[in-house]
Design a protein around this motif. Structure first.
Motif, PDB file in Angstrom:
ATOM      1  N   ASP A  32      -5.197 -13.074 -15.034  1.00 25.10           N
ATOM      2  CA  ASP A  32      -6.229 -12.804 -13.750  1.00 25.10           C
ATOM      3  C   ASP A  32      -6.662 -13.753 -13.950  1.00 25.10           C
ATOM      4  N   ALA A  33      -6.907 -14.996 -12.567  1.00 27.12           N
ATOM      5  CA  ALA A  33      -6.883 -16.381 -12.902  1.00 27.12           C
ATOM      6  C   ALA A  33      -7.385 -15.962 -11.617  1.00 27.12           C
ATOM      7  N   ASP A  34      -9.339 -16.758 -12.555  1.00 30.40           N
ATOM      8  CA  ASP A  34     -10.227 -17.413 -11.073  1.00 30.40           C
ATOM      9  C   ASP A  34     -10.823 -18.632 -11.661  1.00 30.40           C
ATOM     10  N   LEU A  35     -10.024 -19.891 -10.455  1.00 32.46           N
ATOM     11  CA  LEU A  35      -9.593 -21.038 -10.518  1.00 32.46           C
ATOM     12  C   LEU A  35     -11.481 -21.723 -10.185  1.00 32.46           C
ATOM     13  N   GLU A  36     -12.384 -20.907  -9.500  1.00 34.74           N
ATOM     14  CA  GLU A  36     -13.822 -21.025  -9.338  1.00 34.74           C
ATOM     15  C   GLU A  36     -14.033 -21.065 -10.795  1.00 34.74           C
ATOM     16  N   LYS A  37     -13.990 -19.918 -11.567  1.00 35.54           N
ATOM     17  CA  LYS A  37     -15.071 -19.759 -12.758  1.00 35.54           C
ATOM     18  C   LYS A  37     -14.259 -20.462 -14.155  1.00 35.54           C
ATOM     19  N   LYS A  38     -12.568 -21.029 -13.426  1.00 34.35           N
ATOM     20  CA  LYS A  38     -12.302 -21.339 -15.045  1.00 34.35           C
ATOM     21  C   LYS A  38     -12.308 -20.832 -16.255  1.00 34.35           C
ATOM     22  N   ILE A  39     -11.830 -19.128 -15.336  1.00 36.71           N
ATOM     23  CA  ILE A  39     -11.466 -18.453 -16.790  1.00 36.71           C
ATOM     24  C   ILE A  39     -10.213 -16.462 -16.383  1.00 36.71           C
ATOM     25  N   ALA A  40      -9.250 -17.203 -17.078  1.00 30.30           N
ATOM     26  CA  ALA A  40      -8.267 -16.546 -16.968  1.00 30.30           C
ATOM     27  C   ALA A  40      -8.439 -14.711 -17.889  1.00 30.30           C
ATOM     28  N   LYS A  41      -8.499 -13.801 -17.336  1.00 29.23           N
ATOM     29  CA  LYS A  41      -8.625 -12.788 -18.196  1.00 29.23           C
ATOM     30  C   LYS A  41      -6.818 -12.188 -18.338  1.00 29.23           C
ATOM     31  N   VAL A  42      -6.354 -12.066 -19.388  1.00 27.26           N
ATOM     32  CA  VAL A  42      -4.865 -11.775 -19.720  1.00 27.26           C
ATOM     33  C   VAL A  42      -5.147 -10.401 -20.509  1.00 27.26           C
ATOM     34  N   SER A  43      -4.146  -9.663 -19.776  1.00 22.12           N
ATOM     35  CA  SER A  43      -4.147  -8.483 -19.818  1.00 22.12           C
ATOM     36  C   SER A  43      -2.529  -8.312 -21.130  1.00 22.12           C
ATOM     37  N   VAL A  44      -2.700  -7.728 -22.252  1.00 15.70           N
ATOM     38  CA  VAL A  44      -1.442  -7.690 -22.827  1.00 15.70           C
ATOM     39  C   VAL A  44      -1.289  -6.194 -23.318  1.00 15.70           C
ATOM     40  N   ILE A  45       0.150  -5.877 -23.051  1.00 13.78           N
ATOM     41  CA  ILE A  45       0.569  -4.457 -24.330  1.00 13.78           C
ATOM     42  C   ILE A  45       2.096  -4.856 -24.809  1.00 13.78           C
ATOM     43  N   ALA A  46       2.080  -4.067 -26.222  1.00  7.10           N
ATOM     44  CA  ALA A  46       2.777  -4.880 -26.881  1.00  7.10           C
ATOM     45  C   ALA A  46       3.527  -3.283 -27.818  1.00  7.10           C
ATOM     46  N   VAL A  47       4.149  -2.201 -27.748  1.00  7.22           N
ATOM     47  CA  VAL A  47       4.570  -1.320 -28.765  1.00  7.22           C
ATOM     48  C   VAL A  47       6.110  -1.714 -29.335  1.00  7.22           C
ATOM     49  N   GLY A  48       6.231  -1.982 -30.343  1.00 10.07           N
ATOM     50  CA  GLY A  48       7.286  -2.358 -31.050  1.00 10.07           C
ATOM     51  C   GLY A  48       7.785  -0.771 -32.258  1.00 10.07           C
ATOM     52  N   LYS A  49       8.807  -0.546 -32.128  1.00  9.94           N
ATOM     53  CA  LYS A  49       9.162   0.307 -33.344  1.00  9.94           C
ATOM     54  C   LYS A  49       9.617  -0.743 -34.667  1.00  9.94           C
ATOM     55  N   GLY A  50       9.001   0.486 -35.722  1.00  5.56           N
ATOM     56  CA  GLY A  50       8.716  -0.279 -37.075  1.00  5.56           C
ATOM     57  C   GLY A  50       9.067   0.915 -37.885  1.00  5.56           C
ATOM     58  N   ARG A  51       8.941   0.321 -38.797  1.00  9.74           N
ATOM     59  CA  ARG A  51       8.504   1.253 -40.208  1.00  9.74           C
ATOM     60  C   ARG A  51       8.122   1.397 -41.488  1.00  9.74           C
ATOM     61  N   TYR A  52       7.085   2.491 -41.440  1.00 11.43           N
ATOM     62  CA  TYR A  52       6.524   2.238 -42.496  1.00 11.43           C
ATOM     63  C   TYR A  52       6.804   2.537 -43.921  1.00 11.43           C
ATOM     64  N   VAL A  53       6.625   1.716 -44.946  1.00 10.86           N
ATOM     65  CA  VAL A  53       6.888   2.318 -46.375  1.00 10.86           C
ATOM     66  C   VAL A  53       5.762   2.349 -47.241  1.00 10.86           C
ATOM     67  N   ARG A  54       5.584   3.411 -47.713  1.00 13.17           N
ATOM     68  CA  ARG A  54       4.716   3.465 -49.389  1.00 13.17           C
ATOM     69  C   ARG A  54       5.294   3.699 -50.376  1.00 13.17           C
ATOM     70  N   VAL A  55       4.728   2.799 -51.303  1.00 11.47           N
ATOM     71  CA  VAL A  55       5.711   2.200 -53.047  1.00 11.47           C
ATOM     72  C   VAL A  55       4.513   3.063 -54.049  1.00 11.47           C
TER      73      VAL A  55
END
Length: 713
Positions: free
Chosen positions: A607-630
């Protein structure tokens, strides 16, 4: 005045629980405030050094020297002259030479690697001959896992530095070190020095080696070989000595001193791979390779990789090490530069193997298997690539060019024993070090064969691709943090290491419309109420015209990696009868197309506000991986399960606003050679993490949105 017994003192110090003198001593040594502070400071410095070593603009020799001294190594010359002692309070009674520091640093910076299992296999036959029943790999594992919370600061630093170096690799599974990890040359040098010296100490105790020692080596046996161990070294760091000490007393080991001297020399001879050089270039018309916008193949480019022995560099190295080679019975010839003829070569193309739609190039028909190419008489391996056909035809009117890269590594093939021996013979022969004392050459060559050292020639092929869209978005987030905490009852070493990259996303664009001009005279003639309503509407419309919302619409490519770790040693009882000592890791490695089937979810909005020179960036990242406990203590249950990791899992970001929204400064510049604008910005956000949020880190975010004005019809 009543004198307290040692038991009473222990009871007082440990809160009323009666402990033995040994337990009390262990606690006081382990949790001394001064030792804890020193370890935190040195650990932080070691992490800093590890992060700087890869930069070719930085003089890495003094940095690596400092790190090794912090880990307890002395620095010697090859003719046994001490240059520097370990730093205060740190001493393994082991030495590394100044020439080894230079040589292994060069190998590290060109990207050499060796599998942990292959490094262990290098020593396995000698270890078995001495009576070993476990494996060298087990002993190495106990070294880097068990030393993280050792009572000796040098061992804690050693374990931490091995871990820190792994975090500089591109492979997430290299930190923390696991069985599938690849070691870099710095890590390999440290482990090679320790294991080879421990085995050599044991070999010197055999009857046969004592006889051979007097007949082959001209220096007194009690002085030991040059440039290796300090006089007080007695082994025991890995546990090899404690396992084998009873078995080697008086035992005859065939070619005992040959193997002992080979162990002494193996780190030096691994450095001969430093003179195997690889050069890669693209034949005319050069870069970039340009893909088509349709389903036909694109342009062709021939990439040439040349491998040869750099005789000039080898000559300089031999001059610097002449005293060393004379000491062990070698009289090396002056080497010459020559091509590596008829050597099998592997081309490793770093593009998606799961998603054909993300592949940019392909080898032309008839090339053959890329992992079985061979060099010609000039030492050259040549492969012609072409732009891969588009999976969908791109509209030429809305097509936007995007510059992409395809990394590749071209390596002499080392998977077969025969090919490994060919490589070793070629390198050693060209350098003039193939012949020497019969008791020494054989074991050295055998160990080098098993080492399977990988010496890649890295290269990046530039590709001009096309994307169908008038608005293209990019986003990058680097999430990094580390911390160490040592106290009487709990010690932690934690790291957060995540990277998220969105590339060439097709974005829907909302807002930014033109405001129609209204005749001022018309406004004057309106009734006051209507005029005010019209003016307010125009004011709101003007404000909206200064705002733009860019939403990910057409999936682009995503890279998401997670390599988080937590080492903990928690005393769950006052006398250390119960401990929670473990190594945990969270890993994700995703590279592909957003929106692909599965639980992985990736998107972002600007969401870019050209007058205030500010962008509100929303991000979602959900990655499948692995949990290991030794489990590093008997009271811990191991774990190995699938898990999902979000970009902001287990961290507390210090900012205001929504949890997934970040305010970033906005800049705007016009596009070159076409109508449109580029909006972009970057910012850093601090965060806390770890037990009770004791540790700190930061997120570095950047974004760009390229908006192209389509040609008028």
């Amino acid at each position: 005045m009543k004198v307290l017994s040692s038991v009473a003192i222990a009871t007082f110090l440990l809160g009323g629980v009666v402990c033995s003198q040994a337990q009390l001593y262990s606690k006081l040594v382990t949790h001394s405030p001064n030792r804890g502070l020193e370890s935190v400071l040195s650990g932080s410095r070691l992490s800093e050094i590890a992060s700087q070593l890869k930069d070719p603009k930085v003089d890495g020799v003094p940095l690596l020297t400092e790190a090794l001294r912090q880990c307890g190594f002395a620095i010697w010359t090859d003719d046994r002259k001490k240059l520097m002692d370990p730093l205060d309070g740190m001493n393994l009674n082991l030495a590394i030479t100044d020439t080894e520091i230079q040589g292994y640093l060069q190998m590290y910076r060109r990207g050499d690697r060796i599998l942990l299992s292959d490094l262990a296999a290098m020593f396995e036959p000698i270890y078995r001959e001495l009576g070993g029943t476990k494996s060298v790999l087990e002993h190495l594992t106990s070294l880097y896992q068990g030393s993280m919370f050792s009572t000796k600061a040098e061992l804690r630093n050693l374990s931490q530095f091995l871990f820190d170096m792994g975090t500089t690799h591109d492979e997430a599974k290299d930190a923390p070190i696991i069985l599938e990890s690849k070691l870099d040359p710095v890590q390999a040098l440290i482990l090679t020095r320790i294991v080879s010296e421990e085995l050599r100490v044991l070999l010197k105790k055999t009857r046969k080696s004592a006889v051979l020692q007097a007949s082959i080596r001209p220096i007194p046996a009690q002085d030991g070989p040059p440039g290796w161990a300090g006089d007080a070294f007695a082994g025991g760091i890995t546990g090899l000595v404690s396992e084998l000490i009873e078995k080697v007393a008086g035992k005859e080991v065939s070619e005992g001193v040959g193997k002992a001297n080979a162990l002494m020399s193996i780190a030096k001879f691994i450095m001969t791979y430093n003179f195997l050089k690889g050069e890669v270039k693209v034949e005319e018309p050069g870069q970039p390779l340009i893909r088509t916008k349709d389903k036909s193949a694109g342009e062709k480019r021939t990439v040439v990789a040349k491998f040869y022995i750099d005789g000039t560099a080898a000559t300089d190295w031999i001059k610097a090490n002449r005293a060393y080679f004379n000491t062990i019975g070698f009289d090396p010839d002056v080497p010459k530069s020559e091509p590596m003829k008829g050597v099998e070569v592997e081309w490793d193309i770093k593009q998606s193997t799961k998603h054909a739609s993300k592949q940019l190039i392909q080898a032309v028909t008839g090339t053959g298997a890329l992992n079985k190419q061979k060099t010609n008489d000039k030492g050259e391996s040549r492969v012609t690539f072409e732009g891969k056909p588009q999976t969908q035809t791109i509209n030429p009117r809305t097509a936007m060019p995007v510059e992409k890269e395809v990394p590749m590594e071209i390596s002499p093939q080392v998977k077969s024993v025969e090919m490994q021996q060919d490589l070793v013979d070629a390198v050693m022969g060209a350098i003039g070090l193939k012949d020497g004392p019969s008791g020494l050459v054989g074991p050295i060559m055998e160990m080098l064969y098993r080492a399977k050292w990988t010496c890649p020639a890295p290269f990046t092929l530039k590709v001009r691709d096309w994307i169908d869209g008038e608005v293209i978005g990019q986003f990058t987030a680097d999430v990094n943090g580390e911390g160490r905490y040592y106290s009487r009852d709990a010690s932690y070493v934690a790291r957060i290491n995540r990277k998220l990259v969105f590339t060439d996303y097709g974005m829907a664009s909302l807002g930014g419309f033109d405001i129609p001009q209204i005749d001022p005279n018309l406004l004057k003639n309106l009734p006051e109420t209507q005029r005010k309503q019209m003016e307010e509407g125009m004011k709101q419309a003007m404000a909206m015209s200064k705002k733009r919302t860019f939403m990910a619409e057409k999936p682009g490519s995503v890279l998401y990696t997670v390599s988080d770790s937590l080492f903990q040693d928690v005393d769950t009882s006052d006398c250390e009868q119960s401990r929670n000592k473990s190594q945990s890791s969270w890993t994700v490695s995703y590279s592909g197309e957003a929106g692909s089937p599965g639980v992985d979810t990736f998107r972002f909005t600007v969401d870019a506000d050209l007058e205030k020179k500010i962008a509100k960036v929303s991000v979602i990242a959900v990655g499948k991986g692995r949990y290991v406990r030794v489990a590093l203590s008997k009271d811990v249950k191991p774990a190995n399960t699938e898990t999902s990791v979000t970009l902001l899992d287990r961290i507390t970001v210090q900012k205001s606003g929504k949890s997934d929204e970040f305010e970033i400064p906005l800049k705007e510049t016009p596009l070159r050679d076409q109508q449109g604008s580029n909006f972009y910005g970057a910012a850093t956000f601090p965060f806390k993490f770890g037990p009770e949020n004791k540790f700190s880190g930061s997120i570095i975010m950047s974004y760009s949105v390229t908006r192209k004005n389509p040609p008028k019809k």
